[in-house]
Design a protein around this motif. Sequence first.
Motif, short mmCIF file in Angstrom:
data_model
loop_
_atom_site.label_atom_id
_atom_site.label_comp_id
_atom_site.label_asym_id
_atom_site.label_seq_id
_atom_site.Cartn_x
_atom_site.Cartn_y
_atom_site.Cartn_z
N ALA A 49 -2.42 6.74 -4.86
CA ALA A 49 -2.46 8.00 -5.61
C ALA A 49 -1.36 8.04 -6.67
N GLU A 50 -0.21 7.49 -6.36
CA GLU A 50 0.89 7.49 -7.31
C GLU A 50 0.55 6.65 -8.54
N CYS A 51 -0.11 5.50 -8.33
CA CYS A 51 -0.50 4.64 -9.45
C CYS A 51 -1.58 5.31 -10.30
N ALA A 52 -2.41 6.13 -9.70
CA ALA A 52 -3.46 6.81 -10.46
C ALA A 52 -2.85 7.73 -11.51
N ASP A 53 -1.69 8.28 -11.21
CA ASP A 53 -1.01 9.16 -12.17
C ASP A 53 -0.19 8.37 -13.17
N ALA A 54 0.56 7.39 -12.69
CA ALA A 54 1.43 6.62 -13.59
C ALA A 54 1.80 5.32 -12.91
N THR A 55 1.13 4.24 -13.26
CA THR A 55 1.36 2.94 -12.62
C THR A 55 2.83 2.53 -12.68
N HIS A 56 3.50 2.84 -13.74
CA HIS A 56 4.89 2.40 -13.89
C HIS A 56 5.84 3.07 -12.90
N LEU A 57 5.42 4.11 -12.20
CA LEU A 57 6.29 4.80 -11.26
C LEU A 57 6.19 4.29 -9.82
N CYS A 58 5.16 3.54 -9.51
CA CYS A 58 4.92 3.15 -8.12
C CYS A 58 5.86 2.03 -7.68
N GLU A 59 6.67 2.32 -6.68
CA GLU A 59 7.62 1.33 -6.17
C GLU A 59 6.92 0.14 -5.51
N THR A 60 5.81 0.39 -4.84
CA THR A 60 5.10 -0.70 -4.17
C THR A 60 4.57 -1.70 -5.17
N ARG A 61 3.96 -1.21 -6.24
CA ARG A 61 3.43 -2.13 -7.25
C ARG A 61 4.56 -2.91 -7.91
N HIS A 62 5.67 -2.26 -8.19
CA HIS A 62 6.83 -2.96 -8.74
C HIS A 62 7.33 -4.03 -7.76
N ALA A 63 7.38 -3.69 -6.48
CA ALA A 63 7.85 -4.65 -5.47
C ALA A 63 6.90 -5.84 -5.36
N LEU A 64 5.59 -5.58 -5.41
CA LEU A 64 4.62 -6.69 -5.39
C LEU A 64 4.80 -7.57 -6.62
N HIS A 65 5.03 -6.96 -7.77
CA HIS A 65 5.27 -7.73 -9.00
C HIS A 65 6.53 -8.58 -8.87
N ASP A 66 7.61 -7.99 -8.35
CA ASP A 66 8.86 -8.75 -8.17
C ASP A 66 8.68 -9.90 -7.19
N LEU A 67 7.91 -9.67 -6.11
CA LEU A 67 7.64 -10.75 -5.16
C LEU A 67 6.84 -11.86 -5.82
N LEU A 68 5.88 -11.49 -6.65
CA LEU A 68 5.09 -12.49 -7.37
C LEU A 68 6.00 -13.33 -8.28
N LEU A 69 6.91 -12.69 -8.95
CA LEU A 69 7.86 -13.44 -9.80
C LEU A 69 8.71 -14.39 -8.96
N GLU A 70 9.18 -13.93 -7.82
CA GLU A 70 9.98 -14.77 -6.94
C GLU A 70 9.19 -15.98 -6.44
N LEU A 71 7.92 -15.77 -6.11
CA LEU A 71 7.08 -16.87 -5.63
C LEU A 71 6.72 -17.85 -6.73
N SER A 72 6.86 -17.43 -7.98
CA SER A 72 6.54 -18.30 -9.12
C SER A 72 7.68 -19.22 -9.49
N ARG A 73 8.83 -19.01 -8.90
CA ARG A 73 10.01 -19.87 -9.22
C ARG A 73 9.91 -21.20 -8.54
#
Length: 104
Positions: free
Chosen positions: A80-104
């Motif tokens: 629901a938080e992403c539906a309003d503003a994707t840039h505010l969701c901590e979970t999506r940011h955390a998944l993105h950061d984990l993806l970056l870490e796994l890409s190293r």
Amino acid sequence: MFLPTDFVPHIPLPRLELLSEARTRGAECVWGGEALNTDTAIDLNERVTGTGTHWFPRACRPCLRRAVRAARGRHPGDCAECADATHLCETRHALHDLLLELSR
């Protein structure tokens, strides 16, 4: 490397009953079936099924990276938080950061 517990609900695993014994005990990647060792395995945390069965999935980096990428892409449709503003969701940011870490 260990998958932080916060991510467990966001990264679905294959159904336990479809996996080989080696995949359920973490000797092989839960997704791709690659043989794992202490250098290549990423612990996906102990899981407990509805019937109380404990299992210990692990993954190789490439397969986990694909799973995290898929979870990150799927997340806004479930949040629901992403539906309003994707840039505010901590979970999506955390998944993105984990993806970056796994890409190293």
